[in-house]
Design a protein around this motif. Structure first.
Motif, PDB file in Angstrom:
ATOM      1  N   GLU A  40     -10.496  76.872  26.813  1.00 58.92           N
ATOM      2  CA  GLU A  40     -11.301  76.040  25.910  1.00 58.92           C
ATOM      3  C   GLU A  40     -12.523  76.806  25.400  1.00 58.92           C
ATOM      4  OE1 GLU A  40     -13.689  71.809  25.485  1.00 58.92           O
ATOM      5  OE2 GLU A  40     -13.244  72.553  27.494  1.00 58.92           O
ATOM      6  N   CYS A  41     -13.109  77.658  26.233  1.00 61.18           N
ATOM      7  CA  CYS A  41     -14.272  78.452  25.803  1.00 61.18           C
ATOM      8  C   CYS A  41     -13.927  79.272  24.564  1.00 61.18           C
ATOM      9  CB  CYS A  41     -14.727  79.391  26.917  1.00 61.18           C
ATOM     10  SG  CYS A  41     -15.502  78.562  28.304  1.00 61.18           S
ATOM     11  N   LEU A  42     -12.782  79.933  24.627  1.00 61.34           N
ATOM     12  CA  LEU A  42     -12.388  80.792  23.514  1.00 61.34           C
ATOM     13  C   LEU A  42     -11.965  79.973  22.304  1.00 61.34           C
ATOM     14  CD1 LEU A  42     -10.546  83.492  25.602  1.00 61.34           C
ATOM     15  CD2 LEU A  42     -12.917  83.466  24.817  1.00 61.34           C
ATOM     16  N   ALA A  43     -11.315  78.839  22.530  1.00 59.25           N
ATOM     17  CA  ALA A  43     -10.915  77.966  21.421  1.00 59.25           C
ATOM     18  C   ALA A  43     -12.148  77.444  20.679  1.00 59.25           C
ATOM     19  CB  ALA A  43     -10.074  76.806  21.948  1.00 59.25           C
ATOM     20  N   ARG A  44     -13.164  77.043  21.425  1.00 57.21           N
ATOM     21  CA  ARG A  44     -14.398  76.546  20.794  1.00 57.21           C
ATOM     22  C   ARG A  44     -15.132  77.665  20.060  1.00 57.21           C
ATOM     23  NH1 ARG A  44     -14.297  71.084  20.167  1.00 57.21           N
ATOM     24  NH2 ARG A  44     -13.703  70.091  22.115  1.00 57.21           N
TER      25      ARG A  44
END
Length: 165
Positions: A40-44
Motif C-alpha cells: 500500500e505504501c508504494l501504491a499510494r
C-alpha cells in the motif's frame, strides 16, 4: 605529577580513537533496518507521483515490523491541513506534492520527503525510524528535496519553500 598528566592524555586519546572506531562501525551496521514496506505504501506513492490524486501520504513504522500508510491527503488539501493531520508526538515519513511560487512568481510543484522525528521520541524509536528511512526513500524516485524536521518550526511553509527553491 607530569607523568600522570601524560598518562591521562594518552589514555583519553586512545579511548577517543577506540570510541570513534566503534561509533563508525555501529553507524555502518545501522544503514538499513530491513523492515519491509507494505504494498500500500508504494501504491499510494504512485497515486501521488504519477496519478496526481493525492497531496500527501504519511507513513509510519508499525511495531518495528512494517512500514505502513498512516494517512493520506486528498489533492485539494493544503500544507496547513497536513500539519493538522500530523501526529506531533511520533515519528513519521511524509511525501508531499508541494505547490508553491518560485521567486519569479511562477507557480510550480515539487515532491518533498519529510523525515519527521520529534526530539522527545525515545532513542530506540529514533534509531528504528532513522534506519528505515533510506529503505523507503529508495523506492521513491522523483523526490526533489528531503526535509529533516524535529520541531514544528522546521515545518514552517516558508522555510520549507526556501529549502525547495
Amino acid at each position: 605529577s607530569e607523568m600522570c598528566i601524560r598518562d591521562r592524555v594518552s589514555t583519553q586519546s586512545t579511548w577517543g580513537n577506540n570510541f570513534l572506531i566503534k561509533s563508525q562501525h555501529k553507524s555502518t551496521e545501522m544503514v538499513d533496518s530491513n523492515i519491509p514496506i507494505s504494498d500500500e505504501c508504494l501504491a499510494r506513492w504512485l497515486e501521488l507521483k504519477k496519478d496526481h490524486k493525492l497531496r500527501y501520504v504519511i507513513y509510519r513504522v508499525e511495531g518495528e515490523k512494517e512500514v505502513v500508510v498512516d494517512a493520506i491527503g486528498e489533492r485539494e488539501l493544503t500544507w496547513n491541513d497536513f500539519l493538522e493531520n500530523l501526529i506531533k508526538t511520533e515519528p513519521r515519513f511524509i511525501v508531499f506534492d508541494l505547490p508553491f511560487k518560485k521567486n519569479d512568481g511562477i507557480q510550480t510543484e515539487k515532491i518533498i520527503f519529510i523525515n519527521w522525528c520529534p526530539q522527545s521520541v525515545p532513542v530506540r524509536v529514533k534509531m528504528v525510524h532513522s534506519s528505515t528511512k533510506d529503505s523507503l526513500k529508495k523506492k521513491m524516485d522523483g523526490i526533489a528535496k528531503e526535509v529533516q524536521a524535529t520541531a514544528l518550526d522546521d515545518l514552517d511553509f516558508e522555510e520549507v519553500r526556501r529549502l525547495v527553491l
